[in-house]
Design a protein around this motif. Sequence first.
Motif, mmCIF file in Angstrom:
data_model
loop_
_atom_site.group_PDB
_atom_site.id
_atom_site.type_symbol
_atom_site.label_atom_id
_atom_site.label_comp_id
_atom_site.label_asym_id
_atom_site.label_seq_id
_atom_site.Cartn_x
_atom_site.Cartn_y
_atom_site.Cartn_z
ATOM 1 N N MET B 1 42.968 41.223 37.341
ATOM 2 C CA MET B 1 42.571 40.693 36.025
ATOM 3 C C MET B 1 42.053 39.267 36.180
ATOM 4 S SD MET B 1 44.920 40.662 32.553
ATOM 5 C CE MET B 1 44.739 39.101 31.659
ATOM 6 N N ASP B 5 39.412 38.202 30.532
ATOM 7 C CA ASP B 5 38.985 39.554 30.897
ATOM 8 C C ASP B 5 38.543 40.273 29.616
ATOM 9 O OD1 ASP B 5 38.775 42.172 31.654
ATOM 10 O OD2 ASP B 5 40.671 42.249 32.721
ATOM 11 N N MET D 173 49.858 45.221 31.443
ATOM 12 C CA MET D 173 48.832 45.262 32.496
ATOM 13 C C MET D 173 48.875 46.612 33.224
ATOM 14 S SD MET D 173 49.369 41.439 34.101
ATOM 15 C CE MET D 173 47.782 41.362 34.959
#
Lengths: 252, 252, 252, 252
Positions: B1, B5, D173
């Motif tokens: 990332m 992003d 994530m």
Amino acid sequence: MDEVDIEIVADPELESPVLVEGLPGVGHVGKLVAEHLLEEKESELVRRVYSEYLPPQVSVEDDGTTELVCIELYALTLDEQDVLVLTGDYQAQDNAGHYRLTNAFLDTAEEFGVEKIFALGGVPTGELIEEYAVLGAATSTEFVDELEDAGVEFREDEPAGGIVGTSGLLLGMGGRRGFDAACLMGETSGYLVDPKSAQSVLEVLQDTLGFEVDFGSLEDRAEEMEEVVGKIEEMEAQQTAVASDDDLRYIG
Amino acid sequence: MDEVDIEIVADPELESPVLVEGLPGVGHVGKLVAEHLLEEKESELVRRVYSEYLPPQVSVEDDGTTELVCIELYALTLDEQDVLVLTGDYQAQDNAGHYRLTNAFLDTAEEFGVEKIFALGGVPTGELIEEYAVLGAATSTEFVDELEDAGVEFREDEPAGGIVGTSGLLLGMGGRRGFDAACLMGETSGYLVDPKSAQSVLEVLQDTLGFEVDFGSLEDRAEEMEEVVGKIEEMEAQQTAVASDDDLRYIG
Amino acid sequence: MDEVDIEIVADPELESPVLVEGLPGVGHVGKLVAEHLLEEKESELVRRVYSEYLPPQVSVEDDGTTELVCIELYALTLDEQDVLVLTGDYQAQDNAGHYRLTNAFLDTAEEFGVEKIFALGGVPTGELIEEYAVLGAATSTEFVDELEDAGVEFREDEPAGGIVGTSGLLLGMGGRRGFDAACLMGETSGYLVDPKSAQSVLEVLQDTLGFEVDFGSLEDRAEEMEEVVGKIEEMEAQQTAVASDDDLRYIG
Amino acid sequence: MDEVDIEIVADPELESPVLVEGLPGVGHVGKLVAEHLLEEKESELVRRVYSEYLPPQVSVEDDGTTELVCIELYALTLDEQDVLVLTGDYQAQDNAGHYRLTNAFLDTAEEFGVEKIFALGGVPTGELIEEYAVLGAATSTEFVDELEDAGVEFREDEPAGGIVGTSGLLLGMGGRRGFDAACLMGETSGYLVDPKSAQSVLEVLQDTLGFEVDFGSLEDRAEEMEEVVGKIEEMEAQQTAVASDDDLRYIG
């Protein structure tokens, strides 16, 4: 936008200019001097320095338009001496920012052919004062001697904690890069914006650079502040409970 | 990332869209307006902006699934005006983050052909208020004039500390990049989530962009908040000890 | 200027030098030892380490000239043992800075052929103490044994919170890079600059490295501090109100 | 050393391993579970993750040797299920650090072929509790359903502030990168290290992964903590002045 983003507004030829830095600090002494020079003399904005190390903020002008927070460099001539004045409303907000912004200022100074730097500021005494001495520090003993002749005082162990922020780094980093740099610090209580302290610093600057500037507006501001101080002292006197100077806050 | 992003969710063609930013801030005024537009009008999620400058956090939805904290951009049409609405639950958590996220927002605005930006927010008055004026600031005097015609007030030295955060930088950085940007700030006590202040900002936006939206749900929310305020005032009245407005906390 | 900027002042050939680190910390024990060695023995400044992880600050010397804050490395010989002494007025100001500066110190140590590192510091006991034990920790059991023979104490669960800052990382990062590193921690109250604690650490260092140094000036400083402690105890005794040691502040 | 520096200690072949994260957090619930698994089952250390986002610190082992602060990954088999256990004494110390470390954990999980992640933690109730429910959140509705069948509770608007830190980002994530991830949060007062809460989380994990582990040592620790709680309640009862639970501090 880069971490430090220098906008070239104008690129005049200057003759052996000195850099005079007056950013906000103790008693706003340095900033007051810088502002006074810009008020009294004709000047040209030459650089705007934007940076993510400055607050994420715009100021709102009187006509409703906005300006991104930045530090500005102006070119002006004091009698025969070309000068770059560095001023703004904020200093960097963290350690790395101080180093990186000062580095950028020195790059710009180099581009303009600056060899001598005056970083202006105040040194807090912690009490309301009568005689406004100007303390000094410099990158070489020659510069120390020169300033001593101009009435600047050099006292052992003062200022106690060294010199921090942009002023400190202009000497520290500037010295390493070969500039002759000095810091002129007007004594000030540290509690109030202090035009009187600014005046003593300006007097030293006049002597050293050989120019003259009208002190009228600075004296007016000093009188206003004295009224404020007078009222504070009155209020303190009225308080029968013990009131120490420590209770004073920073008033501008 | 990456540090910032940007996830492309959809890429519709928009016709001269304006960007309307409503992130959390004083009185949640900007966010309330953005949310209201998204509730009342059909919209399409076009971008999610993830970033390590946002809190390391997921929200938990009603079905037990999680969403990584992000800032979202929605496309919608207000009568005939294409609009990108920028909103989310958080702003950047530090100075550099504010600069870098705003830069990314401006990149995206540029991709969509945005030329005009409205940053929405509240300006705290420090007291409960009757008349909800909308203060303004803009990147050009032309934009200032246009907004003044729409009833926006421009007052000298207000807002006192300038404009901070994403709203400030959309004007500051946006202006430098050639956008026409304005900030509309609804007056609000600063103590409470303020749907009334949001309504006055929304009215200016309607006038300026030429659209109409139903205010029903916002008025309902305003009534709820008024009940809260009423109860607080009652409680204060009952306290015989001196109770200043300062004791109010931020209640949502 | 780089994030970490190492200035090469001199580059003498050293024979199997050990690195002795004495930066400011609890009781200033490590720094006192480093300073004492530099006072008593002839030394050569070999490196200055400047960094934006250090405070943006200059010190002002007695002659009015300024020095940018840095950490210094000196070469000296203790009887037959070549030594690099690492000292300065500040440690890094944040976590990443500690890691990056220590990495730079280890790079330099490697260049000089250092294989053994002594990180010096104090461990706070929270009370004024009589017997100054020296606690230890090291990167290998062999080094632990060697120090135990020299009178260093190794106690389970001490120091309670592990070892932080440059000293900790010289062991943690140094060990990973193949250095033999130990930390010598003089017990100290933690309230005062403690020359007595420094003396016990220095005695261990003498034994381990096989050298002798005069303790006179350190003993003088210890006596001065004892007078300070004496006065504090007297003042406490005079206070009839309960006075706990907690009221003591760090006095240097 | 890189910002995040992963040391490969061993590289065993694992069969469809799941990642179980148990870092310090509310009630130390996640860490207690991870530690318990490592105590009860044979395991192999496979990775050490060093980082400047962790404190600049070494721990001192019982034999006097030091270990640089790191986060560790162990491989073990729970009956037939291969598992990677992620644990350590610290989480990242700032926002960017949380994002970057979690990213590194996910990279490593990917290398080992992990498809499923269990992030373990506690959810504070603010009061001493009798029944230890386990709350959940997950990256997909399928995973939510699966956990609901195993007795995990999913309640609207809980946990109120979402999930922060490594656990939150493993879902946020991880979900973006295609992992199936869930967070299991044992209810706990939030005031004490809570082995009972850890036991309920462990029971859910047993059900879901199909393994069995002895609870003996965890029950012993729970009894010790209950004695602590008992003493605290006694002390509170003795205080005739109003004593609220708020006065309890975090005790481990």
